[in-house]
Design a protein around this motif. Sequence first.
Motif, mmCIF file in Angstrom:
data_model
loop_
_atom_site.group_PDB
_atom_site.id
_atom_site.type_symbol
_atom_site.label_atom_id
_atom_site.label_comp_id
_atom_site.label_asym_id
_atom_site.label_seq_id
_atom_site.Cartn_x
_atom_site.Cartn_y
_atom_site.Cartn_z
ATOM 1 N N ALA A 277 16.565 50.059 -0.173
ATOM 2 C CA ALA A 277 16.508 49.115 -1.290
ATOM 3 C C ALA A 277 15.474 49.537 -2.328
ATOM 4 N N GLN B 146 10.722 45.728 -3.891
ATOM 5 C CA GLN B 146 10.947 44.297 -4.078
ATOM 6 C C GLN B 146 10.309 43.781 -5.363
ATOM 7 N N PRO C 269 22.525 44.676 -7.167
ATOM 8 C CA PRO C 269 21.736 45.636 -6.385
ATOM 9 C C PRO C 269 22.643 46.741 -5.854
ATOM 10 N N GLU D 264 18.852 51.722 -4.061
ATOM 11 C CA GLU D 264 17.634 51.924 -4.846
ATOM 12 C C GLU D 264 17.856 51.685 -6.338
#
Length: 240
Positions: A96, A99, A119, A122
Amino acid sequence: MSLPPPPLPLSGVALFLDFDGTLAPIAADPDAVFLPEGGAEILRALSAKLGGALALISGRDVRDLSARVPADVWRAGGHGLEICAPGEKPEAQAVAAPQTLADAVNAIADSVEGARVEPKGEVLALHYRAAPEAGPALQAAMEKLIAGVDGYILQPGKMVLEAKPVHANKGITLTRLLDRPPFAGLTPVMAGDDATDEDAMEEAIALGGYGVKVGPGDSHAAYGLKNPAAVWRWLEAAAQ
């Protein structure tokens, strides 16, 4: 108006294709985009005729891309952050984006009605197709944000702003694939519709191949096709 591409040779060529806007029309909802009927069969047939030297290079996460295209062709997702060979399953979980970055991009999207964040591992894509008038303000906000994030760049596209790692690049991906079988030693051909595809087309041209621009707009490509339907006619002619 660009010239239409020549018939695709079936030897000595490696074919690289974008997904959204090239093999399927762009839609307001990315989840609603799929290959046309018969498209998977054409890709399989063409891949076989090219000795497996056909790859899809997409900004989509490779898990998302793999759910929409045949698993028996090469798939590069996240602009090449992850690559799957034919028959290879992607890792179950994507890496991911940080955050803090995701929270900041979501806050920018929340400031404009109709904007939404997709999303993609990355990569974070801020879509504003439902609020086109907000494009300049959203881009300014994203530019300011990304300027303070190490290792990330902003990639504007068609009604989308992507925050992506600097090494998420379709041109880099094309050259990486050309270093491995079955692509090694072949002449690259890249077809795509958006700014992210220009990196790959530029590399293909530099390596003695050519690019095919899908839809309107400036391009490095010498050849052009009007829309995804025209792309499929070109591919189907080679696959027969």
